[in-house]
Design an enzyme around this catalytic site. Structure first.
Site, PDB file in Angstrom:
ATOM      1  N   GLN A 191       1.629  -4.977  15.412  1.00 44.75           N
ATOM      2  CA  GLN A 191       0.056  -4.911  15.564  1.00 44.75           C
ATOM      3  C   GLN A 191      -0.668  -5.668  14.371  1.00 44.75           C
ATOM      4  O   GLN A 191      -1.907  -6.033  14.708  1.00 44.75           O
ATOM      5  CB  GLN A 191      -0.362  -3.492  15.440  1.00 44.75           C
ATOM      6  CG  GLN A 191       0.371  -2.703  16.590  1.00 44.75           C
ATOM      7  CD  GLN A 191       0.562  -1.212  16.287  1.00 44.75           C
ATOM      8  OE1 GLN A 191       1.183  -0.853  15.385  1.00 44.75           O
ATOM      9  NE2 GLN A 191      -0.259  -0.310  17.240  1.00 44.75           N
ATOM     10  N   ASP A 235      -5.928   6.786  11.794  1.00 47.26           N
ATOM     11  CA  ASP A 235      -5.801   7.329  13.093  1.00 47.26           C
ATOM     12  C   ASP A 235      -6.399   8.911  13.129  1.00 47.26           C
ATOM     13  O   ASP A 235      -6.805   9.410  14.361  1.00 47.26           O
ATOM     14  CB  ASP A 235      -4.402   7.472  13.803  1.00 47.26           C
ATOM     15  CG  ASP A 235      -4.049   5.782  14.143  1.00 47.26           C
ATOM     16  OD1 ASP A 235      -4.313   5.689  15.180  1.00 47.26           O
ATOM     17  OD2 ASP A 235      -3.570   5.245  13.132  1.00 47.26           O
ATOM     18  N   ASN A 254      -2.407   7.515   9.333  1.00 47.27           N
ATOM     19  CA  ASN A 254      -2.273   6.109   9.809  1.00 47.27           C
ATOM     20  C   ASN A 254      -1.015   5.702  10.043  1.00 47.27           C
ATOM     21  O   ASN A 254       0.199   6.199  10.097  1.00 47.27           O
ATOM     22  CB  ASN A 254      -3.146   5.316   8.614  1.00 47.27           C
ATOM     23  CG  ASN A 254      -3.722   4.033   9.182  1.00 47.27           C
ATOM     24  OD1 ASN A 254      -4.352   4.006  10.468  1.00 47.27           O
ATOM     25  ND2 ASN A 254      -3.443   3.005   8.594  1.00 47.27           N
ATOM     26  N   LYS A 255      -1.226   4.148  10.489  1.00 51.26           N
ATOM     27  CA  LYS A 255       0.255   3.660  10.883  1.00 51.26           C
ATOM     28  C   LYS A 255       1.166   3.512   9.914  1.00 51.26           C
ATOM     29  O   LYS A 255       0.989   3.635   8.636  1.00 51.26           O
ATOM     30  CB  LYS A 255       0.037   2.158  11.252  1.00 51.26           C
ATOM     31  CG  LYS A 255      -0.939   1.985  12.520  1.00 51.26           C
ATOM     32  CD  LYS A 255      -0.511   2.246  13.716  1.00 51.26           C
ATOM     33  CE  LYS A 255      -1.809   1.995  14.726  1.00 51.26           C
ATOM     34  NZ  LYS A 255      -2.835   2.765  14.765  1.00 51.26           N
TER      35      LYS A 255
END
Length: 222
Positions: free
Chosen positions: A31, A69, A78-79
């Protein structure tokens, strides 16, 4: 999105700031490529790096930004890899900021697991794939949080939320080691104006005390 790390970079470019952005690849879906392409459209110099080289490259940074997120009372979701990035930056005394929007504060978060075949698409009874999508970063690792209300630390943000409800909690909102309250609209918060791209949104705030007891909790927020 506004108040994301990419938005901050684009804003800095518009203000004629000169900088280079290092972006990790975000394996296995890569990503990071999408973020790199978005910044390149704004003519921002980007260096993409493999996830496992964060320890090597973070020392080149003056500041670390990442999004979220979800925002919780204890920290951010988060990621995967965000926690490692924050830890490495802390060890090297590099400031760490989360850029997000306040309505991402939620009570409960279920950590998503991605499909195992994203890692390894050949089946074998001797191979097990574990592919987490997110990780948790403790709020203590953050220098500050950047939202539509500006740059704040967590405690200041919480106090702002409490002012919106006149610093008053009903008994049913308080439990043994936590309290919760909701805001129907973010514009109830002092000094916050309506923003067309956000619309009208509300959110819940939950605070968990380190030590049990209502009296201790009240002291901590006073």
């Amino acid at each position: 999105d506004r108040f994301s790390s990419a938005w901050l970079c684009s804003t800095g470019k518009k203000e004629k700031k000169h900088f280079t952005v290092y972006i990790s690849a975000a394996h296995p879906l890569f990503q990071g490529k999408l973020s790199a392409k978005d910044l390149a459209k704004d003519k921002i110099h980007v260096v993409t790096i493999p996830d496992l080289t964060i320890e090597t490259f973070v020392s080149r940074a003056n500041i670390v930004f990442f999004g979220a997120d979800a925002l919780t009372d204890k920290g951010i979701i988060n990621k995967i890899g965000t926690s490692l990035l924050a830890e490495e930056a802390n060890e090297k005394k590099i400031p760490v900021y989360c850029a997000s929007i306040s309505w991402k504060y939620i009570k409960n978060v279920k950590m998503e697991m991605r499909r195992p075949d994203e890692l390894f698409n050949e089946r074998s009874k001797y191979i097990t794939e574990i592919n987490p999508a997110f990780d948790f970063t403790d709020k203590k690792r953050l220098t500050g949080i950047i939202t539509e209300y500006g740059l704040e630390n967590y405690e200041d943000f919480l106090k702002r939320m409490l002012v919106a409800i006149d610093n008053t909690l009903r008994e049913k909102q308080i439990s043994e080691n936590n309290f919760s309250f909701g805001l129907k609209e973010y514009i109830e918060i002092p000094n916050v104006e309506y923003q067309r791209d956000i619309g009208i949104k509300g959110f819940d705030v939950t605070v968990v005390f380190k030590r049990t007891g209502r009296r201790t909790g009240i002291k901590k927020i006073g």
